[in-house]
Structures are given as structure tokens and as C-alpha cells.
Design an enzyme around this catalytic site. Structure first.
Site, PDB file in Angstrom:
ATOM      1  N   ASP A  96     -10.761   2.918   3.872  1.00 43.31           N
ATOM      2  CA  ASP A  96     -10.982   1.566   4.060  1.00 43.31           C
ATOM      3  C   ASP A  96     -12.516   1.619   3.870  1.00 43.31           C
ATOM      4  O   ASP A  96     -12.953   0.361   3.515  1.00 43.31           O
ATOM      5  CB  ASP A  96     -10.683   0.711   5.341  1.00 43.31           C
ATOM      6  N   GLN A 149      -4.309  -1.287   9.623  1.00 42.07           N
ATOM      7  CA  GLN A 149      -4.330  -2.770   9.029  1.00 42.07           C
ATOM      8  C   GLN A 149      -4.986  -3.719  10.120  1.00 42.07           C
ATOM      9  O   GLN A 149      -4.613  -3.678  11.361  1.00 42.07           O
ATOM     10  CB  GLN A 149      -2.929  -3.022   8.805  1.00 42.07           C
ATOM     11  N   LYS A 201       0.846  -1.149   0.062  1.00 44.16           N
ATOM     12  CA  LYS A 201      -0.009  -0.114  -0.142  1.00 44.16           C
ATOM     13  C   LYS A 201       0.845   1.358  -0.027  1.00 44.16           C
ATOM     14  O   LYS A 201       0.555   2.187  -0.737  1.00 44.16           O
ATOM     15  CB  LYS A 201      -0.997   0.072   1.304  1.00 44.16           C
TER      16      LYS A 201
END
Ligand code: NDP
Length: 294
Positions: free
Chosen positions: A120, A97, A53
């Protein structure tokens, strides 16, 4: 019939090129989109995802990076960090994460991220916006990537019978919510299946478009697929393989060798849905930055 492959790598590259152009336009206006990723602990798979990412966001011209915290970080310390990032105008997107160490409650963490920085798309406010069809929120990257794959491959979802296998909050449920919206990439008739579904094959065999996100290696075999269906395999499973140097191989939730003989189009694993997830994360981040100036 031998199915045509849907090339997620190529489509993701197109999305990333679009994002890079949008980043350049923002930079010309003095705004540099910033994505900050927070990683708690040393889970090897998570560290790999986070590295990918960070690299992708840099390649798209964004700033940011990864904040790595030890596995024994307290929930309070993590929430304090999120508050700092929430208040930092250079950070447009925040991603924590998952999975987190078990002493930290993921729902509390997700709710703490400002919804307009939740790239997200996990914050309840963004999930609610998705469900009611508002487009000013953020959509979970993997299902958003599947819709983008379908749109850019010319697969028409309108009126199609779509079966989604899996009902997780990050893939199955938002996938179904996107598919029922009254717009391009939606207008489908959607069935959601899960581990309590009776006679799974009777559902999957009805699907014009079959989307599988069950986390069960190769569970969907060719005989469970309607001839000519489009098959999207979200699954990413590592299975033992003595013929490989590292002793394992990556496979999807669909048994590719039998499915490819029945479907009309199919995503491979790797190289299908996977690359789209990061591309959509970048797109969400550039949108977050655009909203601060428009
Ligand atoms: P979860 O484990 O959170 O959810 C799996 C879902 O599948 C659950 O709803 C479960 O049902 C259902 N399920 C499990 N077994 C069966 C079965 N035998 N029959 C029918 N339904 C079943 O997984 P995720 O949604 O997070 O991920 C799914 C897959 O997608 C995984 O392989 C994951 O690695 C992959 N993935 C890939 C991404 C990418 O970028 N390509 C991103 C995210 C995930 P129930 O709710 O009843 O337990």
C-alpha cells in the site's frame, strides 16, 4: 473546447497485462507472487474493494486471498496476525484494508507491516523513500496510478504548473511528492491546496494539470479550470439520484459537465483513476516478489 477522455479502464488493463507477464516470468522461476488482504469488520464499501483486489490478483496469476476478521478483533490479535504474515515467505504483499474499527490505531498497524511487504506504500519508511526519490520502496497506489495515467497518456509534467487539491497521506501528499521528483512523471512545479487554502479558484485556474482529491462531490466547476488544462479527478462520491434504481450515483470531485467544456483532457468517474489504484497494487506486489529473487 470539449475535452478528450483519459480512459483509466483501458490504461489499467494495459498495466494489468504487463503485471500478468511479470507474474508468469516469476512463476517460471518457481516464485508465485502472493498478496494477502486483511479485512476487519463488515463495512460494505471495504468488503467490495477487498473483493475486487482479490479477484484482480487472482486474474494476474498471483496467490493469496482475504483474511476476514470480526469487528471486535483486538489490536493485539491483529498485530499478531501481521507478524505471522511478515514471516510467511509465500506472502509478498500485505494490505490491511482501511478504515479500521475505531479501537484499533491505524498508524500502529501500518508500522507493524514489514516495509518490504507494505504494498500500500503507507509505511513511514516507504513514504520517506518516496520523498527523497529512492525507487526501491513502494508508492501509495492511487497517486502512483495518476502518474502512470499521465505517462501513458503522453501528458508531459516537466515544467508544468500542477495544482493538487487535497493533502491526505494516501493521495494528496504522495501525489505532490511524486510530481516534484527529478524524473519522468515529475519535474513539475507543484501547489498543494486544502480546506484552509484562501481563494481556491485562484490556484486551480493557474494549473496546466489539475489533480483533485478532496472528497467533495463536484466541487471543482468549469469556471475554476484554465482553458486547455488536463484534469485528473480522484474523487469518488456517492450522491443521491432519484432517477437511478438504487437511488444514488457515483461522481467525482470535479463537476464533469462544465469541466469537460474547458479542459483539454479529463478523467471520467467512474472509469478514470479508480481502475488504476488496483492495477498499481498488483504492480507493487509483483515488485515485492521480484525483490525476493533479484
Ligand atoms: P481525505 O478526506 O483524507 O482528504 C481530503 C483532502 O481534501 C483534505 O486534505 C482536505 O483538506 C481537502 N479538502 C476538503 N475539502 C476541501 C475544500 N473545500 N477545498 C480544498 N480542499 C479541501 O480524502 P482522501 O485523500 O482519502 O480521498 C480524496 C477523494 O479521493 C475521496 O473522494 C476518495 O473517495 C477518493 N479516493 C479515490 C481513490 C480511487 O481509487 N479512485 C482512492 C482513494 C481516495 P484538510 O486537510 O484541510 O482537511
Amino acid at each position: 473546447m470539449r475535452a478528450e477522455l483519459i480512459d483509466g479502464k483501458a490504461i489499467a488493463a494495459d498495466v494489468r497485462a504487463d503485471v500478468a507477464r511479470e507474474v508468469a516470468a516469476l512463476r517460471a522461476r518457481g516464485v508465485v507472487p502472493g498478496l494477502m488482504v486483511v479485512l476487519v469488520g463488515e463495512d460494505i464499501a471495504s468488503a467490495t474493494y477487498v473483493g475486487a483486489k482479490e479477484k484482480a490478483s487472482r486474474e494476474a496469476g498471483m496467490t493469496g486471498g482475504t483474511i476476514r476478521l470480526p469487528a471486535d478483533t483486538t489490536q493485539a490479535a491483529l498485530l499478531t496476525l501481521i507478524e505471522q504474515l511478515n514471516g510467511n515467505p509465500a506472502v509478498h504483499g500485505i494490505l490491511v484494508q482501511m478504515p479500521l474499527p475505531t479501537h484499533i490505531d491505524p498508524d500502529t498497524v501500518i508500522r507493524h507491516i514489514r516495509s518490504d511487504k507494505d504494498v500500500d506504500g503507507f509505511h513511514p519508511e516507504n513514504v520517506g523513500k518516496l520523498l527523497i526519490g529512492h525507487t526501491d520502496g513502494f508508492v501509495s497506489c492511487t497517486p502512483a496510478g495518476v502518474i502512470e495515467l499521465l505517462l501513458r497518456s503522453g501528458v508531459d509534467t516537466r515544467g508544468a504548473e500542477v495544482v493538487v487539491v487535497g493533502r491526505s497521506n494516501i493521495v494528496g501528499k504522495p501525489m505532490a511528492a511524486l510530481l516534484v521528483q527529478a524524473r519522468a512523471g515529475g519535474d513539475a512545479t507543484v501547489t498543494i491546496c486544502h480546506s484552509r487554502t484562501k481563494d481556491l479558484a485562484s490556484h486551480t485556474r493557474r494549473a496546466d494539470i489539475l489533480i483533485v482529491a478532496a472528497g467533495r462531490a463536484e466541487m471543482i466547476t468549469g469556471d475554476m479550470i484554465k482553458p486547455g488544462a488536463v484534469v485528473i479527478d480522484v474523487g469518488m462520491n456517492s450522491v443521491p439520484d432519484a432517477t437511478r434504481a438504487n437511488g444514488s450515483r457515483l461522481c467525482g470531485d470535479v463537476h464533469f459537465a462544465s469541466a469537460v467544456e474547458v479542459a483539454s483532457r479529463i478523467t471520467p468517474v467512474p472509469g478514470g483513476v479508480g481502475p488504476m489504484t488496483i492495477a498499481m497494487l498488483l504492480r507493487n506486489t509483483v515488485r515485492a516478489a521480484q525483490r525476493t529473487v533479484s
